[in-house]
Design an enzyme around this catalytic site. Structure first.
Site, PDB file in Angstrom:
ATOM      1  N   TYR A 124       0.711  -1.246  -0.375  1.00 55.43           N
ATOM      2  CA  TYR A 124       0.197  -0.136  -0.182  1.00 55.43           C
ATOM      3  C   TYR A 124       1.323   1.134  -0.235  1.00 55.43           C
ATOM      4  CZ  TYR A 124      -4.223  -3.141   0.619  1.00 55.43           C
ATOM      5  OH  TYR A 124      -5.254  -4.007   1.194  1.00 55.43           O
ATOM      6  N   LYS A 171       4.617 -14.239   4.221  1.00 56.56           N
ATOM      7  CA  LYS A 171       4.338 -14.933   2.797  1.00 56.56           C
ATOM      8  C   LYS A 171       5.824 -15.414   2.618  1.00 56.56           C
ATOM      9  CE  LYS A 171       2.176 -17.870   0.004  1.00 56.56           C
ATOM     10  NZ  LYS A 171       0.917 -19.101  -0.063  1.00 56.56           N
ATOM     11  N   ASP A 204      -1.660 -17.715   3.388  1.00 63.40           N
ATOM     12  CA  ASP A 204      -3.397 -18.000   3.386  1.00 63.40           C
ATOM     13  C   ASP A 204      -3.865 -19.349   4.420  1.00 63.40           C
ATOM     14  OD1 ASP A 204      -0.467 -19.209   2.868  1.00 63.40           O
ATOM     15  OD2 ASP A 204      -0.777 -19.513   0.557  1.00 63.40           O
ATOM     16  N   ASP A 228      -5.194  -6.224   5.892  1.00 66.42           N
ATOM     17  CA  ASP A 228      -5.911  -5.441   5.335  1.00 66.42           C
ATOM     18  C   ASP A 228      -7.375  -6.467   5.404  1.00 66.42           C
ATOM     19  OD1 ASP A 228      -8.356  -4.092   4.479  1.00 66.42           O
ATOM     20  OD2 ASP A 228      -7.526  -3.044   2.705  1.00 66.42           O
TER      21      ASP A 228
END
Ligand code: NAI
Ligand code: MG
Length: 333
Positions: A124, A171, A204, A228
């Protein structure tokens, strides 16, 4: 002492829920003078910008703000006001508790999670460009400094609130450099807090594990985009976006707002659930040190919902103002 607090009503359902929260907070008797300033798509035409300087200056002056949601039109030239605010005021940590409200029917009882989201960088950062037609780049920025700040915030908060465990969500198996640095810094900070259990989990798999059994987590610490997404997921675990509050916290300023957006689909109908913003007001009262008033509002919201006075999103028929009036009656009881 009278506090001065900046109030940004915002777009869509923003004014409906922001003024509802203001009325509830005023009912506690905590002396607050509200400085009402504007931001968002609806004022763009008036100021030529969705984020007028006087709005930033108001928050800088008062240090605390309560904010309604602001629409970010997709594809317009304007950057998200929310992202800009967080970056310009260095609101580096976004604190998003998801706590079950008794009586709200959800698959799990007694969910009590906190998502701590890095709030100023990651994907972002807003650094995007067209490389050649048909190819674009969006850069993910991770810095040691911002990661350390947000990690330290999470561990300090955990210690203060008696939390047991922090899970750093990442990740790094794919994004070896960016998420790799994020994890490395989290590990370093974790070593300074041996009293708080520290673990790591891939994003995930974390999403899947959260919907199977949220009780296996406590505090979840992550970069901006993951935070988010997963904080909307944790809001879903407790009954939806109408219930999830948040605080954007920096060294100098704090801006409290709901996790949800401007909900254009229900704006202007007096049906939005103001709970998320009222509970953001609870976080704000705690930030101001007004614990008793905060407890009173929290209890009043829980009682109102438990007694079956609910807005449409929770299966009820109460309007925004009827629900708000019911909360106020219980705050004053
Ligand atoms: P949204 O959160 O506004 O709405 C998603 C769904 O949840 C809608 O069906 C809406 O009706 C419902 N909902 C949200 N808040 C509710 C409430 N208090 N009571 C009852 N139902 C509620 O998300 P969406 O539609 O993706 O975004 C709309 C706009 O809001 C976009 O322009 C987005 O950029 C902006 N946004 C702003 C945020 C902020 O100001 N911090 C945060 C998230 C989105
Ligand atoms: Mg969001």
């Amino acid at each position: 002492m009278t506090y001065t607090v900046t109030l940004i009503p915002g777009d869509g359902i923003g004014p409906e829920v922001a003024f509802a929260a203001k009325r509830v907070i005023d009912a506690t008797g905590v002396p607050i003078e509200w400085e009402i300033v504007e931001a968002g798509g609806d004022v763009m035409y008036k100021y030529g910008t969705p984020l007028p300087e006087e709005t930033i200056e108001s928050i800088q002056r008062n240090r605390v703000a309560l904010k309604g949601p602001i629409t970010t039109p997709i594809g317009s030239g304007f950057r998200s006001v929310n992202v800009q605010l967080r970056q310009r005021l260095h609101l580096f940590a976004n604190y998003r508790p998801a706590k079950s409200i008794p009586g709200v029917k959800t698959p799990f009882e007694n969910v009590d999670l906190i998502v701590v989201r890095e709030n100023t960088e990651g994907l972002y950062s807003g650094i995007e460009h067209v490389v050649v037609p048909g190819v674009v780049e969006s850069l993910k920025i991770i810095t040691r400094e911002a990661t350390e700040r947000v990690a330290r915030f999470a561990f300090e908060m955990a210690r203060r609130d008696g939390r047991k465990k922090i899970t750093a969500v990442h990740k790094a198996n794919i994004m070896k450099l960016s998420d790799g640095l994020f994890l490395e810094v989290c590990r370093q900070v974790a070593r300074e807090y041996p009293d708080i259990q520290y673990e790591e989990a891939i994003v995930d798999a974390t999403a899947m594990r959260l919907v199977l059994n949220p009780h296996q987590f406590d505090v979840l610490l992550m970069e901006n985009l993951y935070g988010d997404i997963l904080s909307d997921l944790t809001a879903g675990l407790i009954g939806g976006l109408g219930l999830a509050p948040s605080g954007n916290i920096g060294e100098h300023y704090a801006v409290f707002e709901a996790v949800h957006g401007s909900a254009p689909d229900i704006a202007g109908q007096n049906v939005a659930n103001p709970t998320a913003l009222i509970l953001s007001g609870v976080l704000m009262l705690r930030h101001l040190g007004e614990q008793e008033a905060a407890d009173r509002v929290q209890r009043a919201v829980e009682q109102t919902i438990a007694e079956g006075i609910r807005t449409r999103d929770l299966g009820g028929t109460a309007t925004t103002s009827e629900f708000t009036d019911a909360v106020i009656a219980r705050v004053q009881a």
